[in-house]
Write a protein that holds these residues in place. Structure first.
Motif, PDB file in Angstrom:
ATOM      1  N   PRO A 171       0.066  -1.331  -0.198  1.00  0.00           N
ATOM      2  CA  PRO A 171      -0.136  -0.222   0.125  1.00  0.00           C
ATOM      3  C   PRO A 171       0.991   1.353  -0.308  1.00  0.00           C
ATOM      4  CG  PRO A 171       0.386  -1.090   2.272  1.00  0.00           C
ATOM      5  CD  PRO A 171       0.623  -2.203   0.739  1.00  0.00           C
ATOM      6  N   ILE A 172       0.380   2.595  -0.762  1.00  0.00           N
ATOM      7  CA  ILE A 172       1.596   3.777  -0.440  1.00  0.00           C
ATOM      8  C   ILE A 172       0.950   4.264   1.159  1.00  0.00           C
ATOM      9  CG2 ILE A 172       1.322   6.094  -1.751  1.00  0.00           C
ATOM     10  CD1 ILE A 172      -0.753   5.311  -3.866  1.00  0.00           C
ATOM     11  N   VAL A 173      -0.092   4.371   0.944  1.00  0.00           N
ATOM     12  CA  VAL A 173       0.034   5.369   3.259  1.00  0.00           C
ATOM     13  C   VAL A 173      -0.938   4.420   4.090  1.00  0.00           C
ATOM     14  CG1 VAL A 173      -0.079   7.220   1.806  1.00  0.00           C
ATOM     15  CG2 VAL A 173      -2.743   5.961   2.056  1.00  0.00           C
ATOM     16  N   GLU A 205      -9.434   4.434  -1.695  1.00  0.00           N
ATOM     17  CA  GLU A 205      -8.573   4.090  -2.712  1.00  0.00           C
ATOM     18  C   GLU A 205      -7.670   6.041  -2.404  1.00  0.00           C
ATOM     19  OE1 GLU A 205      -9.223   3.604  -6.592  1.00  0.00           O
ATOM     20  OE2 GLU A 205      -9.685   1.753  -6.110  1.00  0.00           O
ATOM     21  N   ALA A 206      -6.325   6.222  -2.741  1.00  0.00           N
ATOM     22  CA  ALA A 206      -5.739   7.071  -2.072  1.00  0.00           C
ATOM     23  C   ALA A 206      -5.108   7.796  -3.291  1.00  0.00           C
ATOM     24  CB  ALA A 206      -4.908   7.760  -0.292  1.00  0.00           C
ATOM     25  N   ARG A 207      -5.215   9.461  -3.151  1.00  0.00           N
ATOM     26  CA  ARG A 207      -3.914  10.269  -4.222  1.00  0.00           C
ATOM     27  C   ARG A 207      -3.708  11.249  -3.595  1.00  0.00           C
ATOM     28  NH1 ARG A 207      -6.130  13.452  -8.089  1.00  0.00           N
ATOM     29  NH2 ARG A 207      -8.605  13.171  -8.002  1.00  0.00           N
ATOM     30  N   MET A 211      -7.925  12.622  -0.744  1.00  0.00           N
ATOM     31  CA  MET A 211      -6.525  13.326  -1.129  1.00  0.00           C
ATOM     32  C   MET A 211      -5.743  13.234   0.121  1.00  0.00           C
ATOM     33  SD  MET A 211      -8.004  13.615  -4.304  1.00  0.00           S
ATOM     34  CE  MET A 211      -6.840  15.083  -4.441  1.00  0.00           C
ATOM     35  N   ILE A 212      -4.574  13.299  -0.526  1.00  0.00           N
ATOM     36  CA  ILE A 212      -3.107  13.291   0.309  1.00  0.00           C
ATOM     37  C   ILE A 212      -3.209  14.632   0.639  1.00  0.00           C
ATOM     38  CG2 ILE A 212      -1.138  11.710   1.429  1.00  0.00           C
ATOM     39  CD1 ILE A 212      -2.377   9.502  -0.274  1.00  0.00           C
ATOM     40  N   HIS A 213      -3.035  15.148   1.701  1.00  0.00           N
ATOM     41  CA  HIS A 213      -2.122  16.758   1.265  1.00  0.00           C
ATOM     42  C   HIS A 213      -1.043  16.633   2.894  1.00  0.00           C
ATOM     43  CE1 HIS A 213      -5.717  19.034  -0.386  1.00  0.00           C
ATOM     44  NE2 HIS A 213      -6.293  17.628   0.246  1.00  0.00           N
ATOM     45  N   ALA A 214      -0.197  17.201   2.165  1.00  0.00           N
ATOM     46  CA  ALA A 214       1.499  17.665   3.985  1.00  0.00           C
ATOM     47  C   ALA A 214       0.565  18.348   4.450  1.00  0.00           C
ATOM     48  CB  ALA A 214       2.452  18.347   2.323  1.00  0.00           C
ATOM     49  N   ARG A 240      -0.397   8.619   6.871  1.00  0.00           N
ATOM     50  CA  ARG A 240       1.540   7.704   7.511  1.00  0.00           C
ATOM     51  C   ARG A 240       1.561   7.010   6.193  1.00  0.00           C
ATOM     52  NH1 ARG A 240       0.844   4.104  11.617  1.00  0.00           N
ATOM     53  NH2 ARG A 240       1.809   2.431  10.800  1.00  0.00           N
ATOM     54  N   TRP A 241       2.813   7.416   5.357  1.00  0.00           N
ATOM     55  CA  TRP A 241       3.213   6.925   4.345  1.00  0.00           C
ATOM     56  C   TRP A 241       4.025   5.316   4.607  1.00  0.00           C
ATOM     57  CZ3 TRP A 241       2.334   8.925  -0.447  1.00  0.00           C
ATOM     58  CH2 TRP A 241       2.783  10.174  -0.593  1.00  0.00           C
ATOM     59  N   ALA A 242       3.751   4.169   4.242  1.00  0.00           N
ATOM     60  CA  ALA A 242       4.069   3.047   3.894  1.00  0.00           C
ATOM     61  C   ALA A 242       5.396   2.945   3.958  1.00  0.00           C
ATOM     62  CB  ALA A 242       3.376   1.990   3.394  1.00  0.00           C
ATOM     63  N   GLU A 243       6.051   2.366   4.224  1.00  0.00           N
ATOM     64  CA  GLU A 243       7.907   2.062   4.618  1.00  0.00           C
ATOM     65  C   GLU A 243       8.425   1.515   2.995  1.00  0.00           C
ATOM     66  OE1 GLU A 243       9.743   0.586   7.352  1.00  0.00           O
ATOM     67  OE2 GLU A 243       9.226   1.750   8.962  1.00  0.00           O
ATOM     68  N   SER A 244       7.281   1.175   2.781  1.00  0.00           N
ATOM     69  CA  SER A 244       8.086   0.179   1.419  1.00  0.00           C
ATOM     70  C   SER A 244       7.678   1.187   0.027  1.00  0.00           C
ATOM     71  CB  SER A 244       6.770  -0.845   1.162  1.00  0.00           C
ATOM     72  OG  SER A 244       4.955  -1.074   1.267  1.00  0.00           O
ATOM     73  N   HIS A 245       6.851   2.591   0.570  1.00  0.00           N
ATOM     74  CA  HIS A 245       6.462   3.106  -0.958  1.00  0.00           C
ATOM     75  C   HIS A 245       7.853   3.681  -0.523  1.00  0.00           C
ATOM     76  CE1 HIS A 245       4.620   4.879  -3.578  1.00  0.00           C
ATOM     77  NE2 HIS A 245       4.291   6.065  -3.415  1.00  0.00           N
ATOM     78  N   ALA A 246       8.808   3.796   0.428  1.00  0.00           N
ATOM     79  CA  ALA A 246       9.885   4.993  -0.062  1.00  0.00           C
ATOM     80  C   ALA A 246      10.651   5.020  -0.953  1.00  0.00           C
ATOM     81  CB  ALA A 246      10.774   4.570   1.824  1.00  0.00           C
ATOM     82  N   THR A 247      10.807   3.690  -2.157  1.00  0.00           N
ATOM     83  CA  THR A 247      11.733   3.569  -3.091  1.00  0.00           C
ATOM     84  C   THR A 247      10.902   3.998  -4.707  1.00  0.00           C
ATOM     85  OG1 THR A 247      10.677   1.271  -3.421  1.00  0.00           O
ATOM     86  CG2 THR A 247      13.203   1.681  -2.613  1.00  0.00           C
TER      87      THR A 247
END
Length: 715
Positions: free
Chosen positions: A558-560, A568-570, A594-597, A617-624
């Protein structure tokens, strides 16, 4: 406990104008405030402030000092306040009591740095009113006189603090009797066997030779009578600690030690002092090198006296001090003589030094020390050492501690003279710079332009001023050498990755590595505290990434984290959040989440709809995975610059997807570049690498201003 009447009578005895009523009121107030408090001995606590006040009254001090002594623990140990004391006894006394309270709260026996800083505060408090220290010294003396009631560990801690700080301070202020007693009590606690051995040797000496003090005293009186000098003569044995210190310094046994007896001649005039000196030297042989004339060259605390050592009865060496009664008053009470009374009036002793001027001179010298170690060393050198008096070629007197060398002399005149010293002449003869100066010598410093202090000088000098100046110069030269070496290391390290060690690059590296200026980075490089690889990593981290580390760009998982089932999120286009920065989700009808800073300006539109906020929060696997962001830069309009910056971004493993020029000027371009990065750390690396280029005036992350997303009622 001493009654109030005894104290007021003592003060009125030397100062009939004393306000006995105010002193009695302070006595009653202190007694009431300390009611129910007891000392370790079991005595009522207020017996201590009364004893301190009596000590100061014996020194014939003014009413304000006596009242301060009575109240000196009220703010610290009772419910009394500064305002209440000011209301009852006046601002002057309130300020003095507050000053003593602050001194009491300083832990002077703590670690070296803390001790130095606290001692600095002590001196600053003293500089406002020396009477604060007079009360504190009397407070310490009475506490030391009654210290046997404390636990052994606390006795030793207090004794060490007294030996290191308060005893030398008393001596520096000219209160030698107090210094002697403080040292003797501390010596008894810190080294009881040594003190007992000194006393046993005195007893043995008296048994073998009899009490020689009355005999020598009579001899001196006879000599003075023959010279028609009217004077009082007193003799005494030196204190055990004074004898012990001489034995330690000279490495001699008690039997070989000279001048264990001291005699004072108190005359009626300065002329008689010199007549008495001549009579003593005519009768007994003077010991070479043991003569000091503090009448013609007084100490900074106002001390005046002639000191000489002679071979007296049966060949025993004895020290003789010769002074007038007024000089003796200053010698006994030191700086305190400024406030003393005699025959009912403030005693104007012409030899009493202005305490405020005296303090300003020592605090100025102490403040010249750059760090805590230098400061504490400077303080102790100033207070522990005796002085020698030398002359410049023009006849000006320079006061230096015992053991001072021509280098100390040069720095005492001016730092510039010390730095450029290459040699010295003493009494017209060229001497080595390590020569120890003696009283009365004339010293001429030989200088040379371009000369700098040498490392060996630090071991030759004894004054804090000289040591500080030499260390400062050596540090400056060492730093200059390290900066030169560091610049070469930086050049080589950056050239290996195809970059240049420009001023802009080094300034950026300093900022990234937490240094104040580029020379700090270079000095650390030259001192081997920072490596060339670390410098490159600070500027171009992608160029030093582990070559064997896989560069995953595929999205897995997952992204987040934090979405509900089926949601679903973007990323929101207004802020384009990327992994590594804090985020929040906003549910939007028909668009999912919608994902906002977390600092996105659009979030203000949803403040009244907290039910639509989703903690993400961001998933660690998404860091790449690569995410698109925009950066804005202002770039010099020169040939090849744009190509170099594009190459630079590629070297940081970031992909350029679009370039948009927003402002074209003859000398600069402003543009927005769309790039793909893994996360915030990757973006920071890219921005740092670009910022290090000398043709980049400005670079920052850019967030576009998009149309506001209209709030909806559900998500």
């Amino acid at each position: 406990m001493i009654p109030a009447e005894t104290l007021t009578a003592l003060v009125a005895g030397y100062n009939p104008e004393s306000d006995s009523g105010l002193i009695a009121a302070a006595y009653e107030y202190g007694l009431r405030m300390h009611e129910g408090q007891f000392r370790s001995s079991g005595e009522p606590y207020f017996s201590h402030p009364v004893a301190v006040a009596m000590l100061l009254a014996e020194q014939r001090l003014d009413d304000a000092t006596i009242i301060t002594a009575l109240l000196h623990d009220t703010i610290e140990d009772t419910g009394s306040t500064y305002s209440e004391i000011a209301l009852r006894f006046g601002d002057e006394i309130a300020q003095l009591v507050d000053g003593v309270t602050k001194l009491t709260n300083l832990e002077l026996s703590s670690g070296q740095n803390a001790q130095a800083e606290n001692f600095r505060k002590l001196l600053m408090a003293m500089s406002k009113d020396v009477r604060v220290l007079l009360v504190k010294l009397a407070d310490r003396l009475h506490n030391m006189r009654t210290i046997r009631h404390l636990k052994v560990e606390k006795q030793q801690r207090k004794a060490r603090e007294t030996m290191d700080i308060f005893a030398p301070l008393a001596g520096r202020m000219g209160m030698q009797w107090m210094r002697d007693e403080l040292e003797d009590i501390s010596f008894r606690i810190l080294n009881p066997e040594a003190r007992k051995s000194i006393i046993r040797r005195f007893v043995t000496l008296r048994r073998e030779t009899g009490d020689v003090i009355p005999k020598i005293t009579d001899d001196i009186r006879t000599v003075l009578a023959q010279a028609k000098v009217e004077a009082e003569v007193f003799g005494r044995e030196k204190k055990p600690y004074s004898i012990w210190r001489k034995m330690e310094e000279k490495g001699e046994s008690f039997s070989r030690l000279s001048d264990i007896y001291g005699f004072r001649i108190i005359t009626t005039s300065a002329i008689d002092c010199y007549i008495a000196l001549g009579a003593v030297h005519k009768r007994w042989a003077a010991v070479p090198g043991r003569f000091k004339d503090y009448i013609s060259s007084p100490k900074s605390n106002g001390y005046r006296s002639i000191h000489t050592t002679v071979s007296g009865r049966d060949g025993k060496q004895v020290e003789v001090q010769i002074r007038t009664q007024q000089m003796h008053s200053v010698a006994e009470t030191g700086v305190a003589a400024h406030w003393s009374y005699r025959d009912g009036e403030r005693f104007e002793n012409p030899f009493a030094v202005d305490p405020f001027r005296w303090l300003s001179t020592i605090t100025e010298r102490f403040e010249n020390a750059e760090d805590s170690d230098d400061f504490l060393e400077h303080v102790k050198l100033e207070m522990f050492t005796d002085q020698v008096f030398c002359f410049t070629p023009k006849g000006e007197v320079v006061k230096l501690p015992k053991g001072a060398t021509p280098i100390d002399f040069a720095y005492a005149i001016h730092t510039r003279i010390g730095d450029s010293c290459v040699g010295a002449k003493v009494d017209g003869q060229r001497v080595p710079l390590w020569t120890k100066l003696k009283n009365g010598q004339s010293v001429a410093i030989i200088r040379a332009e371009g000369q700098r202090p040498q490392p060996t000088w630090e071991d030759m000098v004894v004054t804090g001023r000289a040591k500080s100046a030499i260390r400062r110069s050596l540090r400056g030269e060492q730093r200059a050498t390290q900066v030169r070496l560091g610049r070469e290391i930086a050049r080589v390290a950056l050239e290996r990755v195809g970059k240049k060690a420009t001023d802009k690059a080094l300034a950026t590296a300093a900022k990234r590595m937490g240094f104040d200026e580029p020379d700090d980075v270079l000095a650390r490089l030259g001192a081997a505290e920072v490596t060339g690889k670390e410098l490159v990593a600070a500027l171009y981290p992608e160029l030093v990434r582990d070559a064997g580390k896989p560069d995953h760009r595929e999205l897995s998982g997952p992204i987040v984290i934090g979405l509900g089932s089926g949601q679903e999120a973007r990323p929101a286009p207004c802020c384009s959040p990327i992994p590594g920065e804090r985020i929040v989700g906003i549910a939007v009808r028909g668009k999912g989440v919608m994902i906002h800073a977390i600092d996105c300006a659009e979030l203000v539109n949803f403040e009244e709809q907290p039910d639509r906020w989703i903690d993400l929060r961001w998933a660690e696997s998404h860091a790449t995975a690569d995410r698109g962001v925009q950066i804005e830069m202002v770039m010099a309009n020169d040939t090849g610059v744009l190509g170099r910056i594009c190459t630079l971004i590629g070297e940081q493993r970031a992909n350029i997807t679009n370039i948009n020029f927003t402002d074209r000027k003859p000398d600069f371009y402003r543009m927005i570049v769309d790039i793909e990065v893994r996360d915030m750390e990757h973006l920071t690396h890219v921005l740092t690498a670009i910022d290090a280029d000398s043709d980049i005036a400005e670079v920052r992350r850019y967030r576009s201003v998009s149309p506001t997303v209209q709030p909806t009622t559900s998500g």
